[in-house]
Design an enzyme around this catalytic site. Structure first.
Site, PDB file in Angstrom:
ATOM      1  N   ASP A  28       0.828  -1.211   0.000  1.00 18.74           N
ATOM      2  CA  ASP A  28       0.000   0.000   0.000  1.00 18.74           C
ATOM      3  C   ASP A  28       0.865   1.265   0.000  1.00 18.74           C
ATOM      4  O   ASP A  28       1.983   1.257   0.511  1.00 18.74           O
ATOM      5  CB  ASP A  28      -0.900  -0.023   1.248  1.00 18.74           C
ATOM      6  CG  ASP A  28      -2.054   0.962   1.127  1.00 18.74           C
ATOM      7  OD1 ASP A  28      -2.472   1.279  -0.007  1.00 18.74           O
ATOM      8  OD2 ASP A  28      -2.541   1.421   2.177  1.00 18.74           O
ATOM      9  N   HIS A  45       2.165   3.668  -9.043  1.00 17.88           N
ATOM     10  CA  HIS A  45       1.971   2.250  -9.347  1.00 17.88           C
ATOM     11  C   HIS A  45       3.151   1.715 -10.176  1.00 17.88           C
ATOM     12  O   HIS A  45       3.589   0.582  -9.989  1.00 17.88           O
ATOM     13  CB  HIS A  45       0.659   2.031 -10.099  1.00 17.88           C
ATOM     14  CG  HIS A  45      -0.556   2.378  -9.271  1.00 17.88           C
ATOM     15  ND1 HIS A  45      -0.680   2.002  -7.960  1.00 17.88           N
ATOM     16  CD2 HIS A  45      -1.691   3.078  -9.578  1.00 17.88           C
ATOM     17  CE1 HIS A  45      -1.845   2.444  -7.472  1.00 17.88           C
ATOM     18  NE2 HIS A  45      -2.465   3.101  -8.439  1.00 17.88           N
ATOM     19  N   LEU A 139      10.808 -20.721  -4.544  1.00 22.78           N
ATOM     20  CA  LEU A 139       9.914 -19.719  -3.940  1.00 22.78           C
ATOM     21  C   LEU A 139       8.595 -19.726  -4.711  1.00 22.78           C
ATOM     22  O   LEU A 139       8.601 -19.800  -5.938  1.00 22.78           O
ATOM     23  CB  LEU A 139      10.567 -18.327  -4.054  1.00 22.78           C
ATOM     24  CG  LEU A 139       9.708 -17.100  -3.727  1.00 22.78           C
ATOM     25  CD1 LEU A 139       9.379 -17.051  -2.229  1.00 22.78           C
ATOM     26  CD2 LEU A 139      10.439 -15.803  -4.116  1.00 22.78           C
TER      27      LEU A 139
END
Ligand code: IPE
Ligand code: IPE
Ligand code: MG
Length: 250
Positions: A28, A45, A139
């Site tokens: 965020d 963004h 991962l």
């Protein structure tokens, strides 16, 4: 070496290795990062996408097993249309650019959430990325897009057969399948950047005993060292899962 040393060594060898952690991040603060610099939110963004690359790299180095990243919530559809399309474009670009390298480095990509409201081209890119990286074991990176924990819980509940007695394990399986996720452990550490301290409908079931870590840093400024600091904080905490520690038990 003394006999007792040898015994200690063999005992140490028998200790099971700690399971790799599941770290989830609510990424965020992109909009505020941009606004503070007089830029359009979309610029935040764009910078946020670079932070994603850094976080994945850092997670791999730090031995994290699963990294779940909140990229776009189901409620984010309510944002202005140009912001929504910019986010979708960035996500599409990310998959297109990163898939080959992830496949080469053993990183499995999985996109969790609803797919039926995504553009067909994006859906195809998601499927291609998941196929190309399906063998990855180093991962697992789960990217949450059009994701709502409450909707996922509703869908999973609807799939439970009423006659059968539901178990937590069975429900977890249904939940993973409702969001197109490979099986993975519950969240160990949940990080939220950007200074807000709320969950915003993210992984509500899976985070039942997650340690929460709130960082004031805006997501575009989040670096490898910040992830390391969050993991250090995690390792300094004592998880009790509702029970008491042996030393405290009477
Ligand atoms: C997170 O940053 C990215 C998404 C929710 C898609 P925000 O866009 O929410 O940034 P802030 O919280 O407005 O600063
Ligand atoms: C949560 O952030 C969603 C993502 C980070 C993708 P929001 O910015 O949408 O959450 P609220 O509105 O502050 O709760
Ligand atoms: Mg926000």
């Amino acid at each position: 070496m003394q006999k007792s040393d040898l015994r200690n060594l063999s005992l140490a060898r028998r200790e099971p290795a700690p399971a790799p952690l599941h770290v989830a991040i609510i990424m965020d603060g992109n909009g505020r990062w941009a606004t503070a610099r007089g830029l359009a939110r979309v610029a935040g963004h764009r910078r946020g996408a670079a932070s994603v690359r850094r976080a994945v790299e850092a997670a791999l180095k730090l031995g994290v097993g699963t990294l779940t990243l909140y990229a776009f919530s189901s409620d984010n559809w309510q944002r202005p249309a140009p912001e929504v399309s910019a986010l979708m474009r960035l996500f599409h670009d990310y998959l297109r650019k990163e898939t080959a390298e992830c496949a080469a480095r053993g990183i499995r990509i999985a996109v969790i959430g609803r797919r039926d409201r995504l553009a067909p081209a994006l859906r195809h890119e998601i499927e291609a990325a998941e196929r190309a990286t399906a063998h990855g074991r180093a991962l697992v990176v789960r990217i949450a897009v059009d994701y709502s924990a409450r909707d996922a819980i509703l869908r999973a509940a609807a799939r439970l057969k009423p006659a059968r007695e539901a178990t937590r394990e069975e429900f977890s399986r249904q939940l993973a399948s409702a969001i197109h996720s490979p099986a993975c452990p519950d969240v160990d550490l949940l990080i939220r950047t950007g200074g807000e301290q709320r969950l915003s409908d993210f992984l509500l079931w899976e985070s039942a005993y997650a340690e929460l870590y709130f960082s004031p840093r805006m997501w575009p400024d989040f670096e490898a060292a910040d992830l390391e600091a969050a993991l250090d904080a995690f390792h300094s905490r004592q998880r009790r899962f509702g029970t008491v520690l042996e030393a405290a038990a009477g």
